[in-house]
Write a protein that holds these residues in place. Structure first.
Motif, PDB file in Angstrom:
ATOM      1  N   HIS A 125       0.806  -1.222   0.000  1.00  0.00           N
ATOM      2  CA  HIS A 125       0.000   0.000   0.000  1.00  0.00           C
ATOM      3  C   HIS A 125       0.838   1.271   0.000  1.00  0.00           C
ATOM      4  O   HIS A 125       0.292   2.357  -0.179  1.00  0.00           O
ATOM      5  N   GLY A 126       2.132   1.135   0.234  1.00  0.00           N
ATOM      6  CA  GLY A 126       2.995   2.308   0.188  1.00  0.00           C
ATOM      7  C   GLY A 126       2.768   3.275   1.327  1.00  0.00           C
ATOM      8  O   GLY A 126       3.040   4.478   1.179  1.00  0.00           O
ATOM      9  N   ILE A 127       2.259   2.813   2.471  1.00  0.00           N
ATOM     10  CA  ILE A 127       2.010   3.687   3.612  1.00  0.00           C
ATOM     11  C   ILE A 127       2.550   3.039   4.881  1.00  0.00           C
ATOM     12  O   ILE A 127       2.724   1.827   4.953  1.00  0.00           O
ATOM     13  N   GLU A 128       2.803   3.889   5.869  1.00  0.00           N
ATOM     14  CA  GLU A 128       3.258   3.380   7.155  1.00  0.00           C
ATOM     15  C   GLU A 128       2.124   2.646   7.860  1.00  0.00           C
ATOM     16  O   GLU A 128       0.957   2.988   7.691  1.00  0.00           O
ATOM     17  N   PRO A 129       2.438   1.614   8.643  1.00  0.00           N
ATOM     18  CA  PRO A 129       1.385   0.868   9.352  1.00  0.00           C
ATOM     19  C   PRO A 129       0.693   1.729  10.391  1.00  0.00           C
ATOM     20  O   PRO A 129       1.198   2.779  10.790  1.00  0.00           O
ATOM     21  N   ALA A 130      -0.482   1.274  10.815  1.00  0.00           N
ATOM     22  CA  ALA A 130      -1.244   1.999  11.827  1.00  0.00           C
ATOM     23  C   ALA A 130      -0.484   2.053  13.148  1.00  0.00           C
ATOM     24  O   ALA A 130       0.253   1.130  13.493  1.00  0.00           O
ATOM     25  N   ARG A 131      -0.670   3.149  13.869  1.00  0.00           N
ATOM     26  CA  ARG A 131      -0.070   3.289  15.196  1.00  0.00           C
ATOM     27  C   ARG A 131      -0.715   2.279  16.147  1.00  0.00           C
ATOM     28  O   ARG A 131      -1.917   2.070  16.137  1.00  0.00           O
ATOM     29  N   ILE A 132       0.090   1.632  16.983  1.00  0.00           N
ATOM     30  CA  ILE A 132      -0.438   0.694  17.971  1.00  0.00           C
ATOM     31  C   ILE A 132      -0.301   1.330  19.352  1.00  0.00           C
ATOM     32  O   ILE A 132       0.785   1.743  19.753  1.00  0.00           O
ATOM     33  N   ASP A 133      -1.427   1.404  20.074  1.00  0.00           N
ATOM     34  CA  ASP A 133      -1.432   1.998  21.412  1.00  0.00           C
ATOM     35  C   ASP A 133      -1.338   0.949  22.506  1.00  0.00           C
ATOM     36  O   ASP A 133      -0.795   1.219  23.583  1.00  0.00           O
ATOM     37  N   ILE A 134      -1.901  -0.245  22.250  1.00  0.00           N
ATOM     38  CA  ILE A 134      -1.905  -1.307  23.265  1.00  0.00           C
ATOM     39  C   ILE A 134      -1.439  -2.591  22.588  1.00  0.00           C
ATOM     40  O   ILE A 134      -2.091  -3.083  21.661  1.00  0.00           O
ATOM     41  N   TRP A 135      -0.322  -3.122  23.045  1.00  0.00           N
ATOM     42  CA  TRP A 135       0.167  -4.400  22.510  1.00  0.00           C
ATOM     43  C   TRP A 135      -0.520  -5.528  23.278  1.00  0.00           C
ATOM     44  O   TRP A 135      -0.263  -5.723  24.463  1.00  0.00           O
ATOM     45  N   ALA A 136      -1.399  -6.257  22.596  1.00  0.00           N
ATOM     46  CA  ALA A 136      -2.133  -7.329  23.275  1.00  0.00           C
ATOM     47  C   ALA A 136      -2.846  -8.178  22.234  1.00  0.00           C
ATOM     48  O   ALA A 136      -3.085  -7.756  21.095  1.00  0.00           O
ATOM     49  N   HIS A 137      -3.195  -9.407  22.637  1.00  0.00           N
ATOM     50  CA  HIS A 137      -4.044 -10.261  21.822  1.00  0.00           C
ATOM     51  C   HIS A 137      -5.503  -9.919  22.076  1.00  0.00           C
ATOM     52  O   HIS A 137      -5.860  -9.352  23.118  1.00  0.00           O
ATOM     53  N   ALA A 138      -6.361 -10.274  21.131  1.00  0.00           N
ATOM     54  CA  ALA A 138      -7.769  -9.881  21.189  1.00  0.00           C
ATOM     55  C   ALA A 138      -8.505 -10.481  22.369  1.00  0.00           C
ATOM     56  O   ALA A 138      -9.533  -9.948  22.788  1.00  0.00           O
ATOM     57  N   ASP A 139      -8.020 -11.578  22.908  1.00  0.00           N
ATOM     58  CA  ASP A 139      -8.707 -12.214  24.037  1.00  0.00           C
ATOM     59  C   ASP A 139      -8.048 -11.902  25.378  1.00  0.00           C
ATOM     60  O   ASP A 139      -8.441 -12.443  26.405  1.00  0.00           O
TER      61      ASP A 139
END
Length: 330
Positions: A176-190
């Motif tokens: 996509h030629g763009i930087e990845p989304a910013r991540i605020d919380i590193w965690a799994h969905a569960d």
């Protein structure tokens, strides 16, 4: 009287001797002090001489190093000038040759521009989702597994696992030629490290298929969202991903078994799972997910109420949308 005079003379002689002895002692002390001062002066001069010698040695070394750098710079400049001279010698020598070179360059630029246009045309144009704005505008929530090329334009903190982040980041830059989304919380969905009922909503797009234990994740989302908040999900249709096209739809009983066995990323089988660990564990229809939610309600695991459904999502069109209102209070 004669004896008195003799006694006085003897006493005077003793005082004189004592005085002379005291003077001799003082002279000896002065001599010792002078010797010490001389020794200290000589030691100080020796230290100064050593320091001066060391400083001179450092200066000489710095000068030599500076001269070596100057020589190296001069050699580098000579190499650069030689390369430039070689380039000048290879330049076209006539106006016709120069014009031909410029024409080739313009044609190459035009070709590259066409390739860029083709690439832009192939990239998906992910618009924001009107349905998401309808329910979630003005609220604050979490987006699970955000993608920079698939924005929602909502007030969210982004949640994603570190484990596969670099893979998605590289794809975002390469495809996509763009930087990845910013991540605020590193965690799994569960396992999301936030307080109970602290968020207005949870949003996920093309995430549910990556969950090894769907019910366990939904229970976690139910914990996180406040009363009257929302769980908003877009789930891919089976034909959205080439690796899923030939797969059977995952039956309802499979989701129940995953939950009862307490399967996780580490224990869920990956045989036949496109992408392996954290890949597409399951394939879905809206009906099977609604059936899963009904099961959870019967078991007292949630009290969700479906308030919106799109069998073909209106964001990109390769999934379906389910929107639930979360209830905690009676």
């Amino acid at each position: 009287q004669l004896e008195k005079d003799n006694q006085a003379r003897r006493e005077l002689t003793i005082e004189q001797r004592n005085e002379l002895a005291e003077r001799a002692r003082q002279v000896e002390e002065l001599e010792a002090r002078r010797r010490r001062e001389v020794e200290e002066l000589e030691a100080a001069r020796a230290r100064q001489a050593e320091e001066l010698e060391a400083a001179r040695a450092r200066q000489v070394e710095e000068l030599e190093a500076g001269r070596r750098r100057e020589v190296e710079n001069l050699v580098s400049q000579i190499h650069s000038l030689n390369a430039q001279l070689a380039d000048l010698q290879s330049l076209p020598t006539t106006v016709e040759e120069l014009t031909a070179k410029l024409t080739e360059r313009e044609q190459e630029i035009e070709r590259l521009n066409k390739l860029i246009e083709m690439k832009d045309g192939l990239l998906p144009k992910f618009k924001e989702h009107e349905l998401a704005h309808l329910y979630l505008d003005g609220l604050q929530g979490l987006e699970i597994g955000p993608a920079a090329h698939n924005p929602f334009g909502l007030n969210t903190r982004n949640v994603a696992p570190k484990e596969d982040y670099e893979i998605y980041a590289a794809e975002s830059r390469r495809i996509h030629g763009i930087e990845p989304a910013r991540i605020d919380i590193w965690a799994h969905a569960d396992r999301i490290p936030v307080r109970d009922q602290s968020e207005d909503f949870i949003l996920s797009s093309h995430v549910v298929e990556h969950l090894p234990n769907v019910i366990a994740a939904f229970i976690e989302w139910n914990r996180v969202v406040r009363d009257s908040g929302y769980v908003f999900m877009i789930v891919p249709l089976r034909d959205a991903f080439e690796g899923d096209v030939s797969r059977e739809l995952t039956p309802f009983e499979h989701f129940i078994e995953d939950y009862e066995l307490g399967l996780t990323l580490d224990t869920h089988p990956t045989d036949g799972v496109p992408g392996g660990r954290m890949g597409h564990y399951h394939t879905f229809t809206p009906e099977v997910l609604l059936k899963v939610v009904e099961y959870m309600k019967r078991k007292g695991l949630c009290r969700w109420e479906m308030i919106a459904r799109e069998d073909i999502d209106t964001k990109f069109g390769n999934g379906f949308t389910l929107v639930f209102r979360v209830r905690h209070n009676t």
